[in-house]
Design a protein around this motif. Sequence first.
Motif, mmCIF file in Angstrom:
data_model
loop_
_atom_site.group_PDB
_atom_site.id
_atom_site.type_symbol
_atom_site.label_atom_id
_atom_site.label_comp_id
_atom_site.label_asym_id
_atom_site.label_seq_id
_atom_site.Cartn_x
_atom_site.Cartn_y
_atom_site.Cartn_z
ATOM 1 N N SER A 141 24.807 -97.676 32.276
ATOM 2 C CA SER A 141 26.166 -97.121 32.235
ATOM 3 C C SER A 141 26.595 -96.992 30.779
ATOM 4 N N ASN A 142 27.569 -96.116 30.523
ATOM 5 C CA ASN A 142 28.054 -95.932 29.148
ATOM 6 C C ASN A 142 29.560 -96.163 29.052
ATOM 7 N N ALA A 143 30.106 -95.844 27.880
ATOM 8 C CA ALA A 143 31.529 -96.066 27.616
ATOM 9 C C ALA A 143 32.332 -94.813 27.977
ATOM 10 N N ARG A 144 33.312 -94.989 28.836
ATOM 11 C CA ARG A 144 34.133 -93.860 29.295
ATOM 12 C C ARG A 144 35.006 -93.306 28.167
ATOM 13 N N ALA A 145 35.314 -94.167 27.196
ATOM 14 C CA ALA A 145 36.148 -93.712 26.071
ATOM 15 C C ALA A 145 35.463 -92.570 25.315
ATOM 16 N N LEU A 146 34.133 -92.546 25.337
ATOM 17 C CA LEU A 146 33.397 -91.497 24.618
ATOM 18 C C LEU A 146 32.914 -90.386 25.539
ATOM 19 N N CYS A 147 32.755 -90.686 26.808
ATOM 20 C CA CYS A 147 32.289 -89.675 27.763
ATOM 21 C C CYS A 147 32.959 -89.989 29.095
ATOM 22 N N PRO A 166 33.126 -90.952 35.814
ATOM 23 C CA PRO A 166 33.363 -92.161 36.626
ATOM 24 C C PRO A 166 32.198 -93.155 36.618
ATOM 25 N N ARG A 167 30.989 -92.686 36.280
ATOM 26 C CA ARG A 167 29.836 -93.585 36.196
ATOM 27 C C ARG A 167 29.919 -94.508 34.974
ATOM 28 N N ASN A 168 30.761 -94.137 34.021
ATOM 29 C CA ASN A 168 30.887 -94.947 32.807
ATOM 30 C C ASN A 168 32.019 -95.971 32.940
ATOM 31 N N MET A 169 32.089 -96.907 32.001
ATOM 32 C CA MET A 169 33.082 -97.987 32.081
ATOM 33 C C MET A 169 34.178 -97.790 31.030
ATOM 34 N N ASP A 170 35.430 -97.939 31.472
ATOM 35 C CA ASP A 170 36.517 -97.773 30.501
ATOM 36 C C ASP A 170 36.697 -99.080 29.699
ATOM 37 N N ASP A 171 37.565 -99.010 28.697
ATOM 38 C CA ASP A 171 37.692 -100.151 27.785
ATOM 39 C C ASP A 171 38.164 -101.423 28.491
ATOM 40 N N ASP A 172 39.070 -101.275 29.471
ATOM 41 C CA ASP A 172 39.532 -102.472 30.195
ATOM 42 C C ASP A 172 38.369 -103.132 30.935
ATOM 43 N N MET A 173 37.515 -102.280 31.527
ATOM 44 C CA MET A 173 36.353 -102.828 32.246
ATOM 45 C C MET A 173 35.408 -103.533 31.266
ATOM 46 N N LEU A 174 35.235 -102.942 30.083
ATOM 47 C CA LEU A 174 34.338 -103.556 29.089
ATOM 48 C C LEU A 174 34.876 -104.918 28.642
ATOM 49 N N ILE A 175 36.198 -105.005 28.491
ATOM 50 C CA ILE A 175 36.790 -106.289 28.096
ATOM 51 C C ILE A 175 36.609 -107.320 29.217
ATOM 52 N N THR A 212 22.115 -86.511 21.723
ATOM 53 C CA THR A 212 21.102 -87.067 20.819
ATOM 54 C C THR A 212 21.167 -88.592 20.788
ATOM 55 N N VAL A 213 20.165 -89.177 20.160
ATOM 56 C CA VAL A 213 20.145 -90.632 19.971
ATOM 57 C C VAL A 213 21.388 -91.066 19.180
ATOM 58 N N ALA A 214 21.808 -90.242 18.209
ATOM 59 C CA ALA A 214 23.015 -90.588 17.433
ATOM 60 C C ALA A 214 24.235 -90.660 18.365
ATOM 61 N N ASP A 215 24.318 -89.717 19.318
ATOM 62 C CA ASP A 215 25.425 -89.763 20.293
ATOM 63 C C ASP A 215 25.361 -91.057 21.110
ATOM 64 N N LEU A 216 24.140 -91.435 21.492
ATOM 65 C CA LEU A 216 23.973 -92.664 22.278
ATOM 66 C C LEU A 216 24.427 -93.881 21.475
ATOM 67 N N VAL A 217 24.019 -93.910 20.205
ATOM 68 C CA VAL A 217 24.365 -95.079 19.376
ATOM 69 C C VAL A 217 25.870 -95.112 19.095
ATOM 70 N N ASP A 218 26.549 -93.959 19.188
ATOM 71 C CA ASP A 218 28.019 -93.973 19.127
ATOM 72 C C ASP A 218 28.585 -94.870 20.236
ATOM 73 N N HIS A 219 27.958 -94.829 21.425
ATOM 74 C CA HIS A 219 28.411 -95.694 22.525
ATOM 75 C C HIS A 219 28.204 -97.166 22.166
ATOM 76 N N ILE A 220 27.035 -97.457 21.598
ATOM 77 C CA ILE A 220 26.763 -98.846 21.191
ATOM 78 C C ILE A 220 27.801 -99.280 20.153
ATOM 79 N N ASP A 221 28.059 -98.426 19.160
ATOM 80 C CA ASP A 221 29.067 -98.747 18.135
ATOM 81 C C ASP A 221 30.426 -99.034 18.774
ATOM 82 N N HIS A 222 30.816 -98.165 19.698
ATOM 83 C CA HIS A 222 32.122 -98.334 20.338
ATOM 84 C C HIS A 222 32.209 -99.681 21.065
ATOM 85 N N ILE A 223 31.158 -99.988 21.827
ATOM 86 C CA ILE A 223 31.157 -101.230 22.607
ATOM 87 C C ILE A 223 31.187 -102.438 21.667
#
Length: 409
Positions: free
Chosen positions: A243-249, A252-261, A330-341
Amino acid sequence: MHNLRLLLLLLASAIVLAVSNITGKEDIESIAAEIHREVLTLDSHTDTPLLLSRDDFDIGRRNSHLQRGGQVDFPRMFEGGLDAAFFAVFLGQGERTTEGNKAAKERAMHIFELIHSAIDNHPGMAGLALSADDAYRLREEGKLAIYIGLENGYPIGREINLVDKYYDLGARYITLSHSRNNDICDSSTDPAGPEHGGLSEFGRDVVRRMNDLGMIVDVSHISDQAFYDVLEISQAPVVASHSNARALCDHPRNMDDDMLIALKNNGGVIQVCILSAYVKTPEPNPAREAALDEVREKFNHFEGLTDEEMETAREAWFGVQEKYPRELATVADLVDHIDHIVDLIGIDYVGIGTDFDGGGSLDDCRDVTEIGNITLELVRRGYTIEEIEKIWSGNFMRVFRQVESKRSR
Ligand SMILES: [Zn+2]
């Protein structure tokens, strides 16, 4: 010990970089490659078992994704430096009737058998991994660690004892639902909307039984409310296997910031997924979408298909992809998710679960041989070896061990 060696290497490279006038590109690449070799790499989600029933696919041989040979096999795992992977026993959601449940159970058993034989047929290359420690042991032996996850609780039907059965067959996580609601919980993507308002009563029993067995609860695919319900009753941390970060994409399959917290407070981990549409919202392409919808309709949303039907469906799906090629993230887009999290909840709650062979593909990560590009991007952005180790396996393994320690049956 290993880390010390690498620190010295990093220090030496830094000195070389400082005293020379070169760009440093090669140094960064060689440092990244060394880090990639050094840390245990774990992919928490691949759908590679979908290929195992094919006559022309041998997982012990090097196949090519360009010839529809899938994205993962043992030689390419060695080549790409992937030490451990969860192979999914995947079932699309079908009829929730006695017959439907029975058929799902039989199909699940069949896929477990396919995975067991794939490993048994190549004892020199891979071993079945059942505990967190197994991945490290197998790596010492020069072998790949293959774990099993059950993607969709559908084949449990209404029989709680089947959770034990799948555990005994080697499954170490269960993704509670797939793209439709089931008897356990609501899905994040069921067009009919929620049915249970989260986790069902039976779903609560399933989570409790999984806790007792020391089995990881996977919250990818399930609805937001089901996710919160799981956190409320689970006695152990959970994973989102892909799953990824909804804030960036915003999907519904992704998780929003409240869920991540909430996930951080649970001590769990989100494993970022390379499925392009969950990484970056694609540009609209109506002709392509219509053609894909047609394939979905024609093949019953990939639900309840025989091996042959699934193969024909895959061919049709790939045909559309070739006819209407799209730009991949791209991989850079993916790592944006890691950075955000990491910015939001810290370095201890993120990992990687590609979804190779289930739709996961990036422009610069098209099969398992290219996963080193993720490490390279992390190095470019200044992640240290300790942080990269956490991302590639340490965080997931921490959760895995905590889940194992709760085992009481
Ligand atoms: Zn999935």
